[in-house]
Enzyme design. Structure first.
Site, mmCIF file in Angstrom:
data_model
loop_
_atom_site.group_PDB
_atom_site.id
_atom_site.type_symbol
_atom_site.label_atom_id
_atom_site.label_comp_id
_atom_site.label_asym_id
_atom_site.label_seq_id
_atom_site.Cartn_x
_atom_site.Cartn_y
_atom_site.Cartn_z
ATOM 1 N N ASP A 1 0.984 -1.209 0.082
ATOM 2 C CA ASP A 1 0.014 -0.091 -0.003
ATOM 3 C C ASP A 1 0.969 1.089 0.028
ATOM 4 O OD1 ASP A 1 -2.205 1.912 0.564
ATOM 5 O OD2 ASP A 1 -3.400 0.198 1.567
ATOM 6 N N LYS B 1 -13.211 -0.505 -13.960
ATOM 7 C CA LYS B 1 -13.491 -1.885 -13.579
ATOM 8 C C LYS B 1 -14.138 -2.618 -14.640
ATOM 9 C CE LYS B 1 -12.285 -0.959 -9.091
ATOM 10 N NZ LYS B 1 -11.009 -1.958 -8.702
ATOM 11 N N ASP C 1 3.804 1.314 -5.048
ATOM 12 C CA ASP C 1 3.018 1.906 -6.190
ATOM 13 C C ASP C 1 2.618 1.201 -6.996
ATOM 14 O OD1 ASP C 1 1.989 3.352 -8.178
ATOM 15 O OD2 ASP C 1 3.060 5.021 -8.257
ATOM 16 N N VAL C 2 1.575 0.420 -7.207
ATOM 17 C CA VAL C 2 1.176 -0.814 -7.864
ATOM 18 C C VAL C 2 1.274 -0.630 -9.400
ATOM 19 C CG1 VAL C 2 -0.319 -1.853 -6.117
ATOM 20 C CG2 VAL C 2 -1.312 -0.526 -7.816
ATOM 21 N N TYR D 1 -14.438 5.430 -13.069
ATOM 22 C CA TYR D 1 -14.168 4.248 -12.297
ATOM 23 C C TYR D 1 -14.972 3.091 -12.852
ATOM 24 C CZ TYR D 1 -14.511 1.662 -7.959
ATOM 25 O OH TYR D 1 -14.308 0.516 -7.192
ATOM 26 N N ASN E 1 -5.888 -5.471 -5.303
ATOM 27 C CA ASN E 1 -7.058 -4.984 -4.648
ATOM 28 C C ASN E 1 -7.057 -3.552 -4.581
ATOM 29 O OD1 ASN E 1 -9.495 -4.556 -2.571
ATOM 30 N ND2 ASN E 1 -7.845 -3.679 -1.376
#
Length: 197
Positions: free
Chosen positions: A39, A160, A64-65, A156, A91
């Site tokens: 995270d 998704k 940082d994903v 968003y 996630n």
């Protein structure tokens, strides 16, 4: 319901310091899994008290994903600490206020974190599973907004929807290689739009 199959499994969870991610981390620790949390912020003081011990049951790494090198180093560190990787939960996600639909920066941020972050985490986990020559499991946190549209958050919802499509395609390629990939879609059921003619 029991989750004995997850006991002693090593599971990596992004966005694991708060919200849905933190709930996933706590549940995994309660049932005896080893958890690597990634995270941008550490879990709040006391958030995991009583369910796990740092460096024994879980680790926290600032990641940082959307940056592959950071995710790669995190997975390497997880394997060094726990010996292997058995599962990945991409996630981490962002859902900023979208009152101004014309703010390109907000849309870019959501695509960067919600789509590229999932892609990077899933593919890095897949590479580790193949390196270990072991099966693995990836469970993506999508959203009810990834199944149908809703008001006030087109960026968003688009991100998704992309994640759900990505999961379906990767499942076709990876399932025959022993890697399961699925998605969950939490959230309220948004209103359906109908033509009132």
């Amino acid at each position: 319901m029991t989750f004995n199959s997850l006991r002693d499994q090593v599971i990596a969870v992004t966005g694991g310091s708060s919200g849905i991610g933190l709930s996933i981390v706590k549940k995994l620790l309660i049932i005896g899994a080893k958890v690597a949390i990634a995270d941008l912020n550490a879990p709040a003081a006391g958030a995991i008290d009583g369910v796990g011990k740092l460096d024994a049951d879980f680790t926290y790494t600032k990641v940082d994903v959307s940056q592959r090198n950071e995710v790669h180093k995190w997975i390497e560190s997880t394997v060094q600490t726990f010996g292997r990787l058995d599962g990945m939960v991409p996630n981490a996600g962002v859902c900023p206020d979208e009152e101004n639909y014309y703010d390109d920066d907000r849309i870019q941020l959501q695509l960067k974190v919600n789509v590229m972050g999932v892609w990077i985490c899933a593919t890095e986990a897949f590479k580790q599973f193949k390196k270990q020559n072991t099966p693995g499991s990836i469970v993506i946190t999508a959203s009810s907004q990834g199944l149908r549209g809703g008001p006030s958050n087109p960026g968003y919802a688009a991100s998704k929807h992309a994640v759900v499509g990505m999961m379906k395609s990767l499942a076709v390629d990876w399932t025959p290689q022993g890697v399961r990939i699925n998605a969950v879609a939490p959230g309220e059921k948004p209103p359906m739009f109908t033509d009132r003619g």
